[in-house]
Design a protein around this motif. Structure first.
Motif, PDB file in Angstrom:
ATOM      1  N   MET A   1       0.144  -7.508  -1.111  1.00 17.37           N
ATOM      2  CA  MET A   1       0.750  -8.385  -0.149  1.00 17.37           C
ATOM      3  C   MET A   1      -0.211  -9.509   0.238  1.00 17.37           C
ATOM      4  O   MET A   1       0.230 -10.639   0.434  1.00 17.37           O
ATOM      5  CB  MET A   1       1.140  -7.543   1.074  1.00 17.37           C
ATOM      6  CG  MET A   1       1.825  -8.330   2.125  1.00 17.37           C
ATOM      7  SD  MET A   1       3.431  -8.776   1.569  1.00 17.37           S
ATOM      8  CE  MET A   1       4.320  -8.825   3.022  1.00 17.37           C
ATOM      9  N   LYS A   2      -1.504  -9.168   0.361  1.00 17.34           N
ATOM     10  CA  LYS A   2      -2.505 -10.167   0.720  1.00 17.34           C
ATOM     11  C   LYS A   2      -2.616 -11.220  -0.372  1.00 17.34           C
ATOM     12  O   LYS A   2      -2.711 -12.419  -0.077  1.00 17.34           O
ATOM     13  CB  LYS A   2      -3.843  -9.469   0.956  1.00 17.34           C
ATOM     14  CG  LYS A   2      -4.904 -10.373   1.481  1.00 17.34           C
ATOM     15  CD  LYS A   2      -6.155  -9.597   1.789  1.00 17.34           C
ATOM     16  CE  LYS A   2      -7.209 -10.528   2.307  1.00 17.34           C
ATOM     17  NZ  LYS A   2      -8.454  -9.866   2.585  1.00 17.34           N
ATOM     18  N   LYS A   3      -2.568 -10.820  -1.635  1.00 17.05           N
ATOM     19  CA  LYS A   3      -2.651 -11.768  -2.749  1.00 17.05           C
ATOM     20  C   LYS A   3      -1.410 -12.667  -2.771  1.00 17.05           C
ATOM     21  O   LYS A   3      -1.498 -13.842  -3.093  1.00 17.05           O
ATOM     22  CB  LYS A   3      -2.808 -11.016  -4.068  1.00 17.05           C
ATOM     23  CG  LYS A   3      -4.167 -10.413  -4.240  1.00 17.05           C
ATOM     24  CD  LYS A   3      -4.389 -10.117  -5.681  1.00 17.05           C
ATOM     25  CE  LYS A   3      -5.738  -9.487  -5.822  1.00 17.05           C
ATOM     26  NZ  LYS A   3      -6.662 -10.328  -6.513  1.00 17.05           N
ATOM     27  N   MET A   4      -0.274 -12.102  -2.410  1.00 16.53           N
ATOM     28  CA  MET A   4       0.962 -12.887  -2.378  1.00 16.53           C
ATOM     29  C   MET A   4       0.879 -13.963  -1.283  1.00 16.53           C
ATOM     30  O   MET A   4       1.303 -15.100  -1.486  1.00 16.53           O
ATOM     31  CB  MET A   4       2.143 -11.961  -2.120  1.00 16.53           C
ATOM     32  CG  MET A   4       3.461 -12.581  -2.372  1.00 16.53           C
ATOM     33  SD  MET A   4       4.645 -11.243  -2.332  1.00 16.53           S
ATOM     34  CE  MET A   4       6.079 -12.140  -2.011  1.00 16.53           C
ATOM     35  N   MET A   5       0.333 -13.634  -0.118  1.00 12.44           N
ATOM     36  CA  MET A   5       0.173 -14.589   0.974  1.00 12.44           C
ATOM     37  C   MET A   5      -0.834 -15.677   0.593  1.00 12.44           C
ATOM     38  O   MET A   5      -0.624 -16.855   0.899  1.00 12.44           O
ATOM     39  CB  MET A   5      -0.303 -13.872   2.240  1.00 12.44           C
ATOM     40  CG  MET A   5       0.737 -12.961   2.857  1.00 12.44           C
ATOM     41  SD  MET A   5       2.109 -13.871   3.521  1.00 12.44           S
ATOM     42  CE  MET A   5       1.453 -14.338   5.070  1.00 12.44           C
ATOM     43  N   GLN A   6      -1.906 -15.280  -0.079  1.00 15.08           N
ATOM     44  CA  GLN A   6      -2.898 -16.262  -0.518  1.00 15.08           C
ATOM     45  C   GLN A   6      -2.286 -17.207  -1.559  1.00 15.08           C
ATOM     46  O   GLN A   6      -2.525 -18.417  -1.522  1.00 15.08           O
ATOM     47  CB  GLN A   6      -4.128 -15.552  -1.108  1.00 15.08           C
ATOM     48  CG  GLN A   6      -4.996 -14.891  -0.093  1.00 15.08           C
ATOM     49  CD  GLN A   6      -6.141 -14.118  -0.730  1.00 15.08           C
ATOM     50  OE1 GLN A   6      -6.101 -13.788  -1.922  1.00 15.08           O
ATOM     51  NE2 GLN A   6      -7.143 -13.803   0.086  1.00 15.08           N
TER      52      GLN A   6
END
Length: 128
Positions: free
Chosen positions: A1-6
């Protein structure tokens, strides 16, 4: 999820940079060269005086049956935008055919003197 937000944030930043860059790349209107306009107006003014153009306009209009005032106004911006203002003592109204005839008279005079044509502006003077 963090990579998707980045990734989403990176995409937004990239789009913003593209929009700013394309906005700066669009051509702006070129500033008008007032120096060139002034030189053209000065040269045309000299030619109008040397050829006695104003008097020729007045005489040609009188020969055609019009009653022009003794002064003629000129607005000169460029060869493509120069206006001649003629004041007539011919009553309350002038029709399109008369405007066309006057424009034709002016066009013939300008062609005779190798000038660019004028846009004719007719003003009617009130008779007191």
């Amino acid at each position: 999820m963090k990579k998707m937000m980045q990734g989403f944030f990176l995409l937004l930043c990239l789009l913003m940079v593209i929009f700013v860059w394309t906005g700066q790349q669009q051509p702006t209107a070129a500033p008008k060269n007032t120096h060139t306009s002034a030189l053209y107006a000065e040269e045309l003014s000299k030619k109008l005086q040397a050829t006695n153009f104003t008097q020729q306009v007045i005489e040609a209009l009188r020969e055609a049956g019009y009653s022009p005032d003794s002064t003629i106004g000129y607005l000169i911006d460029s060869p493509n935008y120069q206006i001649i203002t003629i004041q007539l003592h011919d009553g309350a109204e002038i029709d399109k055919s008369a405007e066309g005839k006057i424009q034709s008279i002016i066009n013939k005079l300008t062609a005779t003197h190798h000038m660019h044509p004028f846009i004719v502006n007719i003003e009617l003077l009130e008779i007191n």
